[in-house]
Write a protein that holds these residues in place. Structure first.
Motif, PDB file in Angstrom:
ATOM      1  N   ALA B 263       0.819  -1.216   0.000  1.00 43.94           N
ATOM      2  CA  ALA B 263       0.000   0.000   0.000  1.00 43.94           C
ATOM      3  C   ALA B 263       0.854   1.268   0.000  1.00 43.94           C
ATOM      4  O   ALA B 263       0.403   2.334  -0.418  1.00 43.94           O
ATOM      5  CB  ALA B 263      -0.921   0.000   1.220  1.00 43.94           C
ATOM      6  N   ALA B 264       2.084   1.150   0.505  1.00 51.67           N
ATOM      7  CA  ALA B 264       2.912   2.356   0.670  1.00 51.67           C
ATOM      8  C   ALA B 264       3.417   2.912  -0.655  1.00 51.67           C
ATOM      9  O   ALA B 264       3.763   4.085  -0.747  1.00 51.67           O
ATOM     10  CB  ALA B 264       4.091   2.048   1.587  1.00 51.67           C
ATOM     11  N   ARG B 265       3.432   2.072  -1.713  1.00 49.15           N
ATOM     12  CA  ARG B 265       3.952   2.501  -3.030  1.00 49.15           C
ATOM     13  C   ARG B 265       5.268   3.267  -2.879  1.00 49.15           C
ATOM     14  O   ARG B 265       5.387   4.424  -3.279  1.00 49.15           O
ATOM     15  CB  ARG B 265       2.939   3.408  -3.742  1.00 49.15           C
ATOM     16  CG  ARG B 265       1.671   2.703  -4.112  1.00 49.15           C
ATOM     17  CD  ARG B 265       0.715   3.621  -4.873  1.00 49.15           C
ATOM     18  NE  ARG B 265      -0.661   3.168  -4.709  1.00 49.15           N
ATOM     19  CZ  ARG B 265      -1.149   2.069  -5.294  1.00 49.15           C
ATOM     20  NH1 ARG B 265      -0.402   1.356  -6.101  1.00 49.15           N
ATOM     21  NH2 ARG B 265      -2.404   1.701  -5.078  1.00 49.15           N
ATOM     22  N   PHE B 266       6.215   2.592  -2.267  1.00 41.23           N
ATOM     23  CA  PHE B 266       7.484   3.237  -1.932  1.00 41.23           C
ATOM     24  C   PHE B 266       8.322   3.465  -3.192  1.00 41.23           C
ATOM     25  O   PHE B 266       8.480   2.564  -4.017  1.00 41.23           O
ATOM     26  CB  PHE B 266       8.239   2.361  -0.931  1.00 41.23           C
ATOM     27  CG  PHE B 266       9.441   3.027  -0.332  1.00 41.23           C
ATOM     28  CD1 PHE B 266       9.293   3.999   0.648  1.00 41.23           C
ATOM     29  CD2 PHE B 266      10.722   2.697  -0.748  1.00 41.23           C
ATOM     30  CE1 PHE B 266      10.391   4.619   1.219  1.00 41.23           C
ATOM     31  CE2 PHE B 266      11.837   3.321  -0.192  1.00 41.23           C
ATOM     32  CZ  PHE B 266      11.660   4.281   0.800  1.00 41.23           C
ATOM     33  N   ASP B 267       8.858   4.663  -3.320  1.00 41.00           N
ATOM     34  CA  ASP B 267       9.627   5.060  -4.516  1.00 41.00           C
ATOM     35  C   ASP B 267      11.125   4.917  -4.215  1.00 41.00           C
ATOM     36  O   ASP B 267      11.728   5.781  -3.573  1.00 41.00           O
ATOM     37  CB  ASP B 267       9.265   6.503  -4.866  1.00 41.00           C
ATOM     38  CG  ASP B 267       9.982   6.984  -6.127  1.00 41.00           C
ATOM     39  OD1 ASP B 267      10.966   6.335  -6.565  1.00 41.00           O
ATOM     40  OD2 ASP B 267       9.555   8.024  -6.667  1.00 41.00           O
ATOM     41  N   ALA B 268      11.707   3.816  -4.690  1.00 38.93           N
ATOM     42  CA  ALA B 268      13.118   3.539  -4.384  1.00 38.93           C
ATOM     43  C   ALA B 268      14.039   4.619  -4.940  1.00 38.93           C
ATOM     44  O   ALA B 268      14.975   5.060  -4.265  1.00 38.93           O
ATOM     45  CB  ALA B 268      13.523   2.164  -4.918  1.00 38.93           C
ATOM     46  N   ALA B 269      13.767   5.069  -6.154  1.00 37.92           N
ATOM     47  CA  ALA B 269      14.641   6.080  -6.774  1.00 37.92           C
ATOM     48  C   ALA B 269      14.631   7.364  -5.948  1.00 37.92           C
ATOM     49  O   ALA B 269      15.679   7.988  -5.726  1.00 37.92           O
ATOM     50  CB  ALA B 269      14.201   6.348  -8.211  1.00 37.92           C
ATOM     51  N   ALA B 270      13.433   7.758  -5.470  1.00 37.89           N
ATOM     52  CA  ALA B 270      13.336   8.972  -4.649  1.00 37.89           C
ATOM     53  C   ALA B 270      14.077   8.790  -3.333  1.00 37.89           C
ATOM     54  O   ALA B 270      14.737   9.715  -2.844  1.00 37.89           O
ATOM     55  CB  ALA B 270      11.862   9.311  -4.391  1.00 37.89           C
TER      56      ALA B 270
END
Lengths: 454, 454
Positions: B263-270
């Motif tokens: 659910a967190a849709r974590f943005d690795a690049a960011a």
């Protein structure tokens, strides 16, 4: 009064000179000691003048000054250029010194002080001998020039340029180095070759700042891990350097030195016991000497990164660094060695890191003396007389960067005639210089100047 | 006047309290700061007394004292034990702080100081809220006990024994921790699990003293090289720990947390951009969060050996050390993890070296909250009201050693209700605490105590 008797009669004053000289913290590698550099060069210039040297001056070099003085007796006599250095190694770790490094202290017929053995004691000897000749015979048996640099422990970065700049001033027939230690305390030796040297600091950086190792552990790049893997890639399981191009141009060793290694009957187990290691990684003495004298090395001198205090700090540090020096053998080019290491490390850098290199000076090539040089035979004879045993011809694992510089710039040979001994902890805590070597060195230099002038 | 209005009206005084508290250098990991520990515990005890707490005392723990106080309103009301800590991380590297770590400074609606976010600001909140209830309503809606330890940043070595020793005093229905940061500044979260922690320092020794790297290079064992090879052996190419026995007992992760990761849709690049890394080593956000929250780590926090100054010193150092901490997941036993690492390293130690281990405290196991605990729902509702968004249930990569201790010793559940945010550099230079979090935290704690008492 003979020169040797004069020197013996004035030994206490000579020791006082050495104490005063060694009390000056002339560390060349650390800008915090710049005052010590200034004071030591001034002390030396004043002492030369008092001894009777002419044209004493502190020479501009672009870095720390060199000190020069001369006593020109007769154009018909040969001219000897004596080399030494007034700078010293850093004293740390300070807490391991029994007495403070810059408070010279006598114990067991030894003088303990940073620089006492490397190179303040050995360099003071020819100054005292020249003074003794002037006081007793009124003149020297040779023309004497003295050149003392202030950056030897920093790899002599301005030395070759200084030789170029003052080429006429330094014109001579032979260079005699008062720097470069005898191999063993129990056996006289003459050094006829030495390894070169280059220095490189490598810094690996991950994140732009230190991170919490709980929150970021497992995801943020850890530069200590990356640096360790890079370090581990530089040697093979046999301890030899694996860097492509590192050995390029390497020449085979002089067979005379290989013969000396055989004659030395070096005891590897005793060597490791001496340095405090029970379990010898190399068991054959000949192989060990070949590794120390005739093979190039890539050694790690310091490593740092992240938290250094007591206890725990849960950070992933932003960066980690390692200091590297390589010892080079004949044929290796310092710049090519640095380039090869940089290429090797850059090619192996994992994703997420950057790498930076800082090479400390241009380095210096290896050096070897012509085995048939007459001065070498004279020096060997004198050591045989005074020490009771014909000296071994040995190679030196360590570097005297000036070795190759004199032959390249001045076109003159150099011999090493130092009374330091390699067990005198000159790059470690509790450096000392044997008073017996100080005495013997003065006799030996008195004879050397006489016979070179004959 | 309502409690929330009172708190708003007295905000400036609250900020002054926090500044005075954060000015005390209460570093627990370094004995040099023992005075700061004493001062901070005394400051806190005095502030509790002034706020109206009874039976305030500094408790003997065998290490740094814990601070305790209580306000017992009515035996019929539930009893809440609030946990926090008054000790802080070391401030170094000092030169990276824009303003000194122990001179609290306001910039951009943030208070900059070591400990402002971890945990002095968040812990002061319930103290101020209790005082506000007494000043406005004359009583608290719950029985409140406050337990503040002084060794959290050292891994809470005496915490569990302290709980045992004062078990009756700490009797309660629920523990609420004011320590443990919110995951992100832009999204409210409740931490329902945290990784455990163990610390170990490894020292590899070669020769008995530092040696000249010219003379000894190639023959003497170099502990930096040996340590680097050992470090490099601890992880595989995928970054996972290769130590045999390290993962023993590991339990599979809670599926609810895996769902939250999705659910967190974590943005690795960011994430990598934020920490200053252009080239992401892990590209998938879900995988990255699994690594941060649900997998054990073995991280290097500091490395040292040999020459650390500027320039070059040509030594082979006698020894080199690395500081390691591991984050543990549910099922891993701290002592077994340490033992596995020690076995792994000892087995790989090359000839010529010795190795020594120093583990810093017993470590702590991982922790997880019962997802159906009513207090968890109440806390989530309050965050939803005040922050405009239902909080995510998250796991914490970092460790709150107290997590599992309360359930083991007191048999009571603990929830995390902290207003620190994980971007507040609390283990790095320039730690800060948002004043907006300080305000919101006070409102939230006022509501939490009211509803837990209802």
């Amino acid at each position: 009064m003979s020169v040797e008797t004069y020197l013996e009669a004035h030994f206490d004053a000579a020791l006082d000179d050495l104490k005063a000289y060694a009390a000056i913290p002339s560390v060349s590698t650390d800008p915090a000691f710049i005052d010590g550099i200034d004071k030591a060069s001034l002390f030396l210039a004043e002492r030369l003048t008092r001894a009777g040297f002419d044209n004493v001056e502190r020479l501009e070099t672009g870095g720390h000054p060199a000190v020069y003085g001369e006593i020109l007796s007769d154009p018909a006599l040969p001219t000897i250029l004596v080399y030494g250095h007034y700078d010293v190694q850093p004293p740390d770790p300070l807490e391991k010194w029994l007495t403070p490094p810059f408070e010279p202290t006598l114990r067991d017929d030894r003088l303990y002080a940073r620089g006492a053995s490397d190179d303040k004691g050995p360099l003071l000897i020819p100054v005292l001998v020249a003074e003794a000749y002037l006081k007793t015979e009124g003149r020297l048996p040779v023309n004497l020039k003295l050149l003392v640099e202030g950056e030897e422990e920093s790899g002599s970065p301005h030395f070759e340029a200084t030789l170029e700049a003052y080429r006429a001033k330094f014109d001579c027939d032979l260079v005699v180095s008062a720097d470069g230690a005898m191999w063993r305390a129990d056996r006289p030796s003459m050094t006829v070759a030495s390894r070169g040297n280059v220095a490189l600091e490598v810094t690996v950086t991950g994140a732009s700042k230190d991170l919490h190792s709980g929150r970021h552990g497992g995801s943020a790049p850890n530069p200590i891990a990356a640096l360790a893997a890079l370090i581990a890639s530089l040697h093979g399981p046999d301890g030899r350097v694996t860097v492509d191009g590192f050995h390029d141009g390497t020449l085979p060793p002089d067979p005379k030195i290989l013969a000396a290694i055989g004659a030395a009957r070096f005891d590897a187990a005793a060597y490791y016991r001496d340095i405090g290691i029970a379990d010898a990684p190399i068991v054959d003495g000949d192989s060990l000497l070949v590794r120390q004298w005739l093979e190039p090395t890539l050694e790690f001198n310091g490593i740092s990164g992240g938290y250094q205090g007591r206890g725990t700090k849960t950070v992933i540090p932003a960066s980690a660094s390692v200091k590297i020096t390589c010892r080079l053998v004949a044929g290796q080019k310092p710049r090519a060695v640095i380039d090869a290491i940089e290429r090797h490390l850059t090619a192996r850098l994992p994703t997420g890191f950057s790498i930076a290199f800082d090479s400390d000076g241009p380095g210096s090539e290896a050096f070897a003396i012509d085995p048939d040089l007459p001065a070498l035979g004279i020096a060997e004879d004198i050591l045989g007389e005074l020490l009771g045993e014909k000296p071994l011809r040995v190679a030196m694992g360590a570097t005297v960067p000036i070795g190759s510089a004199f032959s390249r710039v001045l076109g003159r040979p150099a011999i090493f005639f130092s009374f330091a001994t390699s067990d005198e902890d000159y790059h470690a805590p509790n450096e000392f210089f044997r008073l017996s070597s100080f005495r013997t060195g003065m006799k030996a230099w008195a004879r050397l100047l006489k016979r070179l002038g004959a």
